[in-house]
Design a protein around this motif. Structure first.
Motif, PDB file in Angstrom:
ATOM      1  N   LEU A  95       0.822  -1.206   0.000  1.00  0.00           N
ATOM      2  CA  LEU A  95       0.000   0.000   0.000  1.00  0.00           C
ATOM      3  C   LEU A  95       0.859   1.260   0.000  1.00  0.00           C
ATOM      4  O   LEU A  95       0.502   2.266  -0.617  1.00  0.00           O
ATOM      5  CB  LEU A  95      -0.934  -0.001   1.210  1.00  0.00           C
ATOM      6  N   LEU A  96       2.007   1.216   0.669  1.00  0.00           N
ATOM      7  CA  LEU A  96       2.892   2.378   0.692  1.00  0.00           C
ATOM      8  C   LEU A  96       3.422   2.684  -0.708  1.00  0.00           C
ATOM      9  O   LEU A  96       3.491   3.843  -1.114  1.00  0.00           O
ATOM     10  CB  LEU A  96       4.049   2.132   1.657  1.00  0.00           C
ATOM     11  N   LYS A  97       3.784   1.641  -1.430  1.00  0.00           N
ATOM     12  CA  LYS A  97       4.271   1.838  -2.800  1.00  0.00           C
ATOM     13  C   LYS A  97       3.155   2.381  -3.689  1.00  0.00           C
ATOM     14  O   LYS A  97       3.380   3.253  -4.532  1.00  0.00           O
ATOM     15  CB  LYS A  97       4.789   0.509  -3.352  1.00  0.00           C
ATOM     16  N   THR A  98       1.944   1.880  -3.468  1.00  0.00           N
ATOM     17  CA  THR A  98       0.804   2.366  -4.247  1.00  0.00           C
ATOM     18  C   THR A  98       0.557   3.850  -3.979  1.00  0.00           C
ATOM     19  O   THR A  98       0.347   4.632  -4.904  1.00  0.00           O
ATOM     20  CB  THR A  98      -0.463   1.562  -3.892  1.00  0.00           C
ATOM     21  N   ALA A  99       0.584   4.235  -2.688  1.00  0.00           N
ATOM     22  CA  ALA A  99       0.354   5.636  -2.330  1.00  0.00           C
ATOM     23  C   ALA A  99       1.413   6.536  -2.952  1.00  0.00           C
ATOM     24  O   ALA A  99       1.120   7.620  -3.458  1.00  0.00           O
ATOM     25  CB  ALA A  99       0.357   5.789  -0.808  1.00  0.00           C
ATOM     26  N   LYS A 100       2.650   6.075  -2.952  1.00  0.00           N
ATOM     27  CA  LYS A 100       3.737   6.867  -3.532  1.00  0.00           C
ATOM     28  C   LYS A 100       3.543   7.039  -5.032  1.00  0.00           C
ATOM     29  O   LYS A 100       3.718   8.133  -5.580  1.00  0.00           O
ATOM     30  CB  LYS A 100       5.077   6.202  -3.246  1.00  0.00           C
ATOM     31  N   SER A 101       3.153   5.955  -5.709  1.00  0.00           N
ATOM     32  CA  SER A 101       2.975   6.028  -7.162  1.00  0.00           C
ATOM     33  C   SER A 101       1.796   6.918  -7.536  1.00  0.00           C
ATOM     34  O   SER A 101       1.808   7.570  -8.579  1.00  0.00           O
ATOM     35  CB  SER A 101       2.774   4.621  -7.736  1.00  0.00           C
ATOM     36  N   LEU A 102       0.770   6.961  -6.684  1.00  0.00           N
ATOM     37  CA  LEU A 102      -0.383   7.799  -6.972  1.00  0.00           C
ATOM     38  C   LEU A 102      -0.057   9.282  -6.843  1.00  0.00           C
ATOM     39  O   LEU A 102      -0.589  10.122  -7.569  1.00  0.00           O
ATOM     40  CB  LEU A 102      -1.540   7.457  -6.026  1.00  0.00           C
ATOM     41  N   LEU A 103       0.816   9.601  -5.907  1.00  0.00           N
ATOM     42  CA  LEU A 103       1.160  11.001  -5.664  1.00  0.00           C
ATOM     43  C   LEU A 103       2.291  11.478  -6.553  1.00  0.00           C
ATOM     44  O   LEU A 103       2.498  12.676  -6.707  1.00  0.00           O
ATOM     45  CB  LEU A 103       1.555  11.189  -4.193  1.00  0.00           C
ATOM     46  N   TYR A 104       3.036  10.544  -7.140  1.00  0.00           N
ATOM     47  CA  TYR A 104       4.163  10.920  -7.996  1.00  0.00           C
ATOM     48  C   TYR A 104       3.643  11.465  -9.310  1.00  0.00           C
ATOM     49  O   TYR A 104       2.867  10.836 -10.002  1.00  0.00           O
ATOM     50  CB  TYR A 104       5.059   9.712  -8.254  1.00  0.00           C
ATOM     51  N   ASN A 105       4.089  12.644  -9.662  1.00  0.00           N
ATOM     52  CA  ASN A 105       3.601  13.299 -10.871  1.00  0.00           C
ATOM     53  C   ASN A 105       4.489  12.924 -12.044  1.00  0.00           C
ATOM     54  O   ASN A 105       5.343  13.668 -12.471  1.00  0.00           O
ATOM     55  CB  ASN A 105       3.595  14.821 -10.688  1.00  0.00           C
ATOM     56  N   GLY A 106       4.310  11.738 -12.559  1.00  0.00           N
ATOM     57  CA  GLY A 106       5.129  11.294 -13.670  1.00  0.00           C
ATOM     58  C   GLY A 106       4.315  10.477 -14.643  1.00  0.00           C
ATOM     59  O   GLY A 106       3.143  10.201 -14.429  1.00  0.00           O
ATOM     60  N   LYS A 107       4.946  10.056 -15.728  1.00  0.00           N
ATOM     61  CA  LYS A 107       4.233   9.347 -16.757  1.00  0.00           C
ATOM     62  C   LYS A 107       4.023   7.882 -16.421  1.00  0.00           C
ATOM     63  O   LYS A 107       3.325   7.168 -17.129  1.00  0.00           O
ATOM     64  CB  LYS A 107       4.984   9.446 -18.086  1.00  0.00           C
ATOM     65  N   ASN A 108       4.667   7.396 -15.340  1.00  0.00           N
ATOM     66  CA  ASN A 108       4.534   5.980 -15.032  1.00  0.00           C
ATOM     67  C   ASN A 108       3.266   5.660 -14.251  1.00  0.00           C
ATOM     68  O   ASN A 108       3.080   4.561 -13.792  1.00  0.00           O
ATOM     69  CB  ASN A 108       5.757   5.477 -14.267  1.00  0.00           C
ATOM     70  N   ASN A 109       2.386   6.611 -14.060  1.00  0.00           N
ATOM     71  CA  ASN A 109       1.049   6.287 -13.577  1.00  0.00           C
ATOM     72  C   ASN A 109       0.060   7.020 -14.470  1.00  0.00           C
ATOM     73  O   ASN A 109       0.437   7.854 -15.272  1.00  0.00           O
ATOM     74  CB  ASN A 109       0.872   6.683 -12.097  1.00  0.00           C
ATOM     75  N   MET A 110      -1.177   6.682 -14.315  1.00  0.00           N
ATOM     76  CA  MET A 110      -2.149   7.258 -15.245  1.00  0.00           C
ATOM     77  C   MET A 110      -3.137   8.144 -14.534  1.00  0.00           C
ATOM     78  O   MET A 110      -4.330   8.112 -14.760  1.00  0.00           O
ATOM     79  CB  MET A 110      -2.872   6.145 -15.997  1.00  0.00           C
ATOM     80  N   GLN A 111      -2.615   8.968 -13.632  1.00  0.00           N
ATOM     81  CA  GLN A 111      -3.486   9.886 -12.917  1.00  0.00           C
ATOM     82  C   GLN A 111      -3.902  11.065 -13.784  1.00  0.00           C
ATOM     83  O   GLN A 111      -4.540  11.988 -13.319  1.00  0.00           O
ATOM     84  CB  GLN A 111      -2.794  10.377 -11.643  1.00  0.00           C
ATOM     85  N   ALA A 112      -3.512  11.048 -15.064  1.00  0.00           N
ATOM     86  CA  ALA A 112      -3.973  12.081 -15.992  1.00  0.00           C
ATOM     87  C   ALA A 112      -5.256  11.660 -16.685  1.00  0.00           C
ATOM     88  O   ALA A 112      -5.678  12.312 -17.634  1.00  0.00           O
ATOM     89  CB  ALA A 112      -2.878  12.375 -17.026  1.00  0.00           C
ATOM     90  N   TRP A 113      -5.890  10.606 -16.233  1.00  0.00           N
ATOM     91  CA  TRP A 113      -7.099  10.141 -16.913  1.00  0.00           C
ATOM     92  C   TRP A 113      -8.207  11.184 -16.878  1.00  0.00           C
ATOM     93  O   TRP A 113      -8.910  11.372 -17.865  1.00  0.00           O
ATOM     94  CB  TRP A 113      -7.576   8.843 -16.261  1.00  0.00           C
ATOM     95  N   GLY A 114      -8.399  11.826 -15.748  1.00  0.00           N
ATOM     96  CA  GLY A 114      -9.409  12.869 -15.682  1.00  0.00           C
ATOM     97  C   GLY A 114      -9.111  13.980 -16.669  1.00  0.00           C
ATOM     98  O   GLY A 114     -10.024  14.548 -17.285  1.00  0.00           O
ATOM     99  N   LEU A 115      -7.843  14.290 -16.822  1.00  0.00           N
ATOM    100  CA  LEU A 115      -7.431  15.313 -17.779  1.00  0.00           C
ATOM    101  C   LEU A 115      -7.799  14.903 -19.203  1.00  0.00           C
ATOM    102  O   LEU A 115      -8.289  15.719 -19.993  1.00  0.00           O
ATOM    103  CB  LEU A 115      -5.924  15.542 -17.661  1.00  0.00           C
TER     104      LEU A 115
END
Length: 418
Positions: A95-115
């Protein structure tokens, strides 16, 4: 990790007359802004760097969207979760790794989906009969579209958090109470985000949209049961088949479940199936849903689905290639495209994969890496990425020229080549 340089991308600034796409006359559609002229912003200089492409796109829709669910995260419930997360520091809970990846502003996660959802919303515009109160003219989208973009990110985030659950078998069950505590936090946090996304979706009062997004959640759940798995539910590729036939299940009937058994063992079909369920379905149906909210006809809504699906698959192919770059070591996904294409080319490599039936950690990743680097897997993956990028661009280029369309094209260009 930064992308290598591409040749310059220059798009001529030009204004377009009425354009018909999938039976829709865009010349009569209503657009936001102070000018009735749609001009494409000049996309020049070098190929856009990922962070710059996302940053420029965020300006177009009015504010950063890398965490649209921020107002939920600032609630008392999630604040308490954050305090409890501190107790896991020093443990090995994922879960710690997941939380870090969610907050990391990089291309290796897809938190730009809303965008992505907001950009396709702005690029397509809306029908002329949308009430004035529903329009967010400053951002160029509808209030309901902004809510759907937030729902998309909350569903995606809850899925990633839930995937951080650990199967507590011996010796993990006896090692520490941290693992059990981490599981409770992951389960409750994921449930909180998912329940809020459902409430937000219900508030839009659109039964067809609820059905569409519900099928995307179904696909996310089904993705966790595709093919063989180790004891911690880490995915393993199916044994390569010699009798490969064309898999025709990926159709425009976006509410129908996909047939899993026919794809297993076929590298291209299995990879596509896994990632349509795990990513492409949610992004595609979110893009389809946002065009539904804008009052566009079914034909254009289906084009929106195809755009989101192909963009997600191109994105995944890009990420799958990264672990095999020069000077990169460590583990990687055994169901990544380079590995699966290599297995199709050399089925004897599956003997190494079978060692991971208990745990993927038992696989000798360097043996697999060497086979991938010397085989055709990387080249096939590059072609796969190019194919899906091109398919996404073909849909995008049917829309009228606008800053939002250019921003989406720049995002696609930013992941073209490593």
């Amino acid at each position: 990790m930064s992308f290598s340089k591409l040749s310059s991308v220059i798009v001529r600034r030009k204004c377009l007359p009425a354009i018909t796409v999938a039976g829709v006359n865009f010349g009569n559609r209503k657009t936001f802004g102070t000018s009735n002229t749609l001009c494409t912003k000049l996309a020049q200089e070098k190929k856009p760097d990922w962070n710059r492409a996302v940053s420029e796109a965020e300006k177009i829709v009015g504010y950063p969207t890398s965490f649209l669910s921020l107002r939920w995260l600032l609630s008392d419930e999630i604040a308490n979760v954050a305090l409890h997360l501190r107790k896991l520091v020093g443990s090995n809970h994922p879960l710690l790794k997941t939380a870090k990846s969610l907050l990391y502003n990089g291309k290796n996660n897809m938190q730009a989906w809303g965008l992505i959802v907001l950009l396709i919303s702005k690029a397509a515009g809306h029908s002329a009969d949308i009430p004035e109160l529903e329009q967010d003219k400053a951002a160029g989208v509808l209030h309901s579209q902004r809510a759907l973009a937030e729902v998309t990110e909350m569903i995606r985030t809850s899925h990633l958090v839930h995937k951080g659950l650990v199967n507590l078998q011996a010796p993990l069950a006896d090692a520490s109470g941290d693992m059990m505590f981490g599981n409770k936090i992951a389960l409750l946090s994921g449930d909180y985000l998912l329940s809020n996304s459902c409430a937000e979706l219900a508030n839009l009062r659109n039964q067809e949209l609820v059905e569409l997004m519900s099928s995307a959640v179904r696909d996310l759940a089904e993705a966790e049961f595709v093919g063989p798995r180790d004891k911690q539910n880490n995915p393993l590729p199916a044994r390569p088949r010699s009798d490969i036939v064309e898999y025709k299940q990926f159709t425009d009937k976006t509410l129908e479940p996909l047939v899993v058994s026919e794809a297993l063992g076929n590298a291209r079909a299995e990879w596509t199936l896994r990632h349509v369920l795990n990513a492409g379905s949610l992004l595609g149906k979110s893009c389809q849903g946002t065009l539904k909210l804008a009052g566009h006809p079914l034909e254009l809504q289906e084009q929106g689905y195809l755009f989101g699906k192909h963009l997600a698959l191109a994105w995944q192919a890009c990420l799958d290639r990264e672990p095999f770059l020069p000077n990169v070591s460590g583990s990687f996904s055994l169901v990544s495209a380079p590995v699966m294409f290599t297995l199709q080319h050399d089925p004897t490599l599956y003997e190494e994969i079978e060692k991971g039936q208990e745990s993927v950690d038992d696989v000798d990743y360097e043996v697999v890496r060497k086979a991938v680097l010397t085989g055709p897997g990387l080249e096939f993956t590059k072609k796969l990425q190019k194919e899906h990028s091109t398919a996404a661009l073909e849909v995008l280029n049917q829309l009228p020229a606008s800053d939002a369309r250019t921003a989406l094209a720049n995002i696609i260009a930013a992941m073209q080549d490593l």
